[in-house]
Enzyme design. Structure first.
Site, PDB file in Angstrom:
ATOM      1  N   THR A 113       0.862  -1.260   0.018  1.00  0.00           N
ATOM      2  CA  THR A 113      -0.017  -0.101   0.047  1.00  0.00           C
ATOM      3  C   THR A 113       1.105   1.380  -0.078  1.00  0.00           C
ATOM      4  O   THR A 113       0.218   2.346  -0.181  1.00  0.00           O
ATOM      5  CB  THR A 113      -0.897   0.042   1.388  1.00  0.00           C
ATOM      6  OG1 THR A 113       0.090  -0.200   2.421  1.00  0.00           O
ATOM      7  CG2 THR A 113      -1.951  -0.889   1.437  1.00  0.00           C
ATOM      8  N   GLY A 114       2.191   1.108   0.240  1.00  0.00           N
ATOM      9  CA  GLY A 114       3.054   2.311   0.278  1.00  0.00           C
ATOM     10  C   GLY A 114       3.579   2.886  -1.008  1.00  0.00           C
ATOM     11  O   GLY A 114       2.980   2.295  -2.058  1.00  0.00           O
ATOM     12  N   THR A 115       4.453   3.995  -1.160  1.00  0.00           N
ATOM     13  CA  THR A 115       4.822   4.453  -2.254  1.00  0.00           C
ATOM     14  C   THR A 115       5.546   3.565  -3.108  1.00  0.00           C
ATOM     15  O   THR A 115       5.156   3.581  -4.124  1.00  0.00           O
ATOM     16  CB  THR A 115       5.625   5.718  -1.631  1.00  0.00           C
ATOM     17  OG1 THR A 115       5.180   6.469  -0.863  1.00  0.00           O
ATOM     18  CG2 THR A 115       6.414   6.421  -2.929  1.00  0.00           C
ATOM     19  N   VAL A 116       6.467   2.871  -2.687  1.00  0.00           N
ATOM     20  CA  VAL A 116       7.244   2.048  -3.594  1.00  0.00           C
ATOM     21  C   VAL A 116       6.285   0.793  -3.888  1.00  0.00           C
ATOM     22  O   VAL A 116       6.259   0.227  -4.743  1.00  0.00           O
ATOM     23  CB  VAL A 116       8.279   1.527  -2.464  1.00  0.00           C
ATOM     24  CG1 VAL A 116       9.007   0.179  -3.489  1.00  0.00           C
ATOM     25  CG2 VAL A 116       9.467   2.471  -2.289  1.00  0.00           C
TER      26      VAL A 116
ATOM     27  N   SER B  22       0.362  -3.520   6.705  1.00  0.00           N
ATOM     28  CA  SER B  22      -0.062  -3.762   8.175  1.00  0.00           C
ATOM     29  C   SER B  22      -1.277  -4.238   8.511  1.00  0.00           C
ATOM     30  O   SER B  22      -2.216  -4.331   7.846  1.00  0.00           O
ATOM     31  CB  SER B  22       0.271  -2.281   8.929  1.00  0.00           C
ATOM     32  OG  SER B  22      -0.971  -1.354   8.432  1.00  0.00           O
TER      33      SER B  22
ATOM     34  N   SER C 228      -4.241  -2.507   7.149  1.00  0.00           N
ATOM     35  CA  SER C 228      -4.762  -2.697   5.766  1.00  0.00           C
ATOM     36  C   SER C 228      -5.211  -4.140   5.738  1.00  0.00           C
ATOM     37  O   SER C 228      -6.110  -4.424   4.591  1.00  0.00           O
ATOM     38  CB  SER C 228      -3.746  -2.498   4.818  1.00  0.00           C
ATOM     39  OG  SER C 228      -3.092  -1.188   5.007  1.00  0.00           O
TER      40      SER C 228
ATOM     41  N   LEU D  23       8.730  -2.561   2.616  1.00  0.00           N
ATOM     42  CA  LEU D  23       8.130  -2.288   3.863  1.00  0.00           C
ATOM     43  C   LEU D  23       8.985  -1.220   4.475  1.00  0.00           C
ATOM     44  O   LEU D  23       9.910  -0.887   4.191  1.00  0.00           O
ATOM     45  CB  LEU D  23       8.353  -3.588   4.759  1.00  0.00           C
ATOM     46  CG  LEU D  23       7.500  -4.811   4.386  1.00  0.00           C
ATOM     47  CD1 LEU D  23       8.249  -5.939   5.186  1.00  0.00           C
ATOM     48  CD2 LEU D  23       6.065  -4.312   5.226  1.00  0.00           C
TER      49      LEU D  23
ATOM     50  N   CYS E  41      18.049   5.165  -2.673  1.00  0.00           N
ATOM     51  CA  CYS E  41      17.862   5.798  -3.944  1.00  0.00           C
ATOM     52  C   CYS E  41      18.819   6.748  -4.579  1.00  0.00           C
ATOM     53  O   CYS E  41      19.176   6.807  -5.908  1.00  0.00           O
ATOM     54  CB  CYS E  41      16.448   6.460  -4.128  1.00  0.00           C
ATOM     55  SG  CYS E  41      15.965   7.182  -2.496  1.00  0.00           S
TER      56      CYS E  41
ATOM     57  N   GLY F  57      10.737  10.522  -1.778  1.00  0.00           N
ATOM     58  CA  GLY F  57      11.601   9.647  -1.360  1.00  0.00           C
ATOM     59  C   GLY F  57      11.464   9.601   0.240  1.00  0.00           C
ATOM     60  O   GLY F  57      11.946   8.499   0.980  1.00  0.00           O
TER      61      GLY F  57
ATOM     62  N   HIS G 104      15.231  12.375  -8.013  1.00  0.00           N
ATOM     63  CA  HIS G 104      16.495  12.958  -7.224  1.00  0.00           C
ATOM     64  C   HIS G 104      17.397  13.448  -8.428  1.00  0.00           C
ATOM     65  O   HIS G 104      18.126  12.806  -9.060  1.00  0.00           O
ATOM     66  CB  HIS G 104      17.056  12.102  -6.356  1.00  0.00           C
ATOM     67  CG  HIS G 104      16.347  11.440  -5.176  1.00  0.00           C
ATOM     68  ND1 HIS G 104      14.926  12.214  -4.922  1.00  0.00           N
ATOM     69  CD2 HIS G 104      16.522  10.697  -4.162  1.00  0.00           C
ATOM     70  CE1 HIS G 104      14.716  11.556  -3.779  1.00  0.00           C
ATOM     71  NE2 HIS G 104      15.221  10.365  -3.562  1.00  0.00           N
TER      72      HIS G 104
END
Ligand SMILES: NC(=O)C1=CN([C@@H]2O[C@H](COP(=O)(O)OP(=O)(O)OC[C@H]3O[C@@H](n4cnc5c(N)ncnc54)[C@H](OP(=O)(O)O)[C@@H]3O)[C@@H](O)[C@H]2O)C=CC1
Ligand SMILES: N[C@@H](CC(=O)OP(=O)(O)O)C(=O)O
Length: 368
Positions: A18-21, A43, A46, A90, A159, A191, A257
């Site tokens: 569910t995160g950015t990555v 987590s 979710s 994660l 990154c 980031g 970046h």
């Protein structure tokens, strides 16, 4: 060439889905020729929900149809046993224990988190640089108690480290060791994950500190560009000491970046700017030679224009899978300086894990 039978699909799981990555994994894998997203983990907040209800989706394309109603599981190996590959996006606070449990369950884990990067038996792999370090996996498996048949952990780099080491590797291949390197980063807000840096801190501003980032860039570069000693230990570039100094800043850019790099070669006289441009263009890493489907055509794309690369214009070139370099010129203090742009969420994170897994399949390290 990478050989996976045309009719063969490889089940993959995504931790931190569910995160950015994690979201970028899902977007990038939507049209992958053989990876099929089979299981999702996040987590307890979710878990138990269909993905579309668990996620705060922030990608440009809609959630892929096949994923919308997939149930999100807790990050427990029992839900991922049918996955030949597990990608992890994660949160680093929890990645250590969870990824360790997945490896112990004999699963192959490709992680973005920093938790295992310093582990002396875990390769830290930037897929456009040091896929040869996958050779330590048999040793990692054998040291586990009980020894593992399939399981392992491979991490990718920070990154900003990723952006810098690709041109550095190309230049070391062409001209021999680099002696010293100074890097200043201008890092995008994404980031820091979501919701990341508060808008009142970053609008109209530059923040001259990202916790732990400079140290990571300085030592990760040595592990990645270094070799492997006969006993299987990472030699941290020991044969030719390399000094790296990084200064990291956060800027009001959403993705991509930018880094300014200045370096000194051991070789005297050093190569000039045109030789450096030619060497960067000529660089073909193993992942490209193997024909990995997610590898870019140009590992390093060299811009001639004085005002490129720019994050808004160049971050999605080659689906963000390569690194852009521009403004290659002489440096009045060291030898050469240039500007790098790296898509922090793609080759800086999710794309790196995906290509690492593609290479591991090509080398027979992931057992299908
Ligand atoms: N963003 C970037 O550009 C880069 C990030 N990285 C690294 O990748 C990793 C992910 O970063 P990012 O996507 O930005 O982070 P986010 O904060 O956006 O996402 C974190 C993910 O971890 C899950 N999670 C949090 N706590 C737990 C828990 N206790 N158990 C299980 N899952 C949990 C979240 O699930 P839930 O939604 O349910 O809370 C979410 O899916 C980090 O380790 C980061 O350092 C590396 C390179 C670049
Ligand atoms: N700290 C990086 C992203 C990141 O999460 O790095 P790491 O995986 O090394 O913790 C950034 O802000 O841009």
């Amino acid at each position: 060439m990478l050989r996976v039978p045309a009719d063969r699909k490889v089940n993959v799981g995504i931790l931190g889905a569910t995160g950015t990555v994690g979201q970028r994994f899902i977007a990038l894998l939507a049209d992958h020729p053989f990876f099929v997203v089979h299981a999702l983990g996040a987590s307890e907040r979710s878990a138990g929900k269909p993905y579309r209800k668990a996620v705060n989706w922030k990608q440009t394309d809609p959630i892929p149809t096949a994923i919308r109603d997939l149930l999100v599981h807790p990050c427990s190996p029992q839900f991922f046993l049918d996955c030949a590959v597990v990608f992890s996006g994660l949160d680093a606070d929890v990645a250590g224990d969870i990824e360790g449990a997945f490896r112990a369950a004999d699963l192959a884990v490709f992680s973005n988190a920093k938790s295992y990067r310093r582990d002396p038996h875990v390769p830290l792999i930037v897929p456009l640089v040091n896929t040869s370090h996958l050779s330590v996996i048999p040793q990692q498996r054998s040291l586990h108690s009980p020894p593992l048949e399939k399981g392992f952990i491979v991490t990718n780099a920070n990154c900003s480290t990723t952006g810098a080491v690709v041109p550095l590797a190309a230049l070391e291949r062409a001209f021999g060791p680099i002696e010293s390197c100074m890097i200043t980063t201008l890092q995008a807000i994404s980031g820091a994950g979501y919701p990341g840096v508060p808008s009142l801190d970053i609008f109209d501003n530059v923040v001259p500190h990202i916790s732990g980032e400079e140290e990571k860039m300085e030592w990760e570069t040595l592990k990645i560009l270094g070799g492997i000693a006969p006993d299987g230990a990472f030699d941290m570039h020991a044969a030719a000491p390399l000094r790296v100094s990084a200064a990291c800043t956060r800027v009001p850019v959403l993705e991509g970046h930018t880094e300014t790099v200045a370096l000194r070669f051991a070789r005297r006289p050093p190569p000039g700017p045109q030789q450096v441009r030619d060497a960067l263009r000529a660089y073909v890493p193993e992942a490209c030679e193997l024909g990995c489907p997610s590898a870019p055509e140009h590992a390093v794309y060299v811009h001639e224009e004085d005002d490129r690369p720019q994050p808004r214009l160049d971050r999605n070139f080659q689906r963000g899978a390569g690194v852009s370099v521009g403004r290659v010129r002489e440096c009045g203090v060291l030898d050469i300086k240039f500007v790098v742009l790296v898509n922090n969420v793609n080759i800086g994170a999710a794309t790196s894990s995906i290509i690492n897994a593609e290479v591991a399949i090509a080398k027979g390290i992931v057992q299908l």
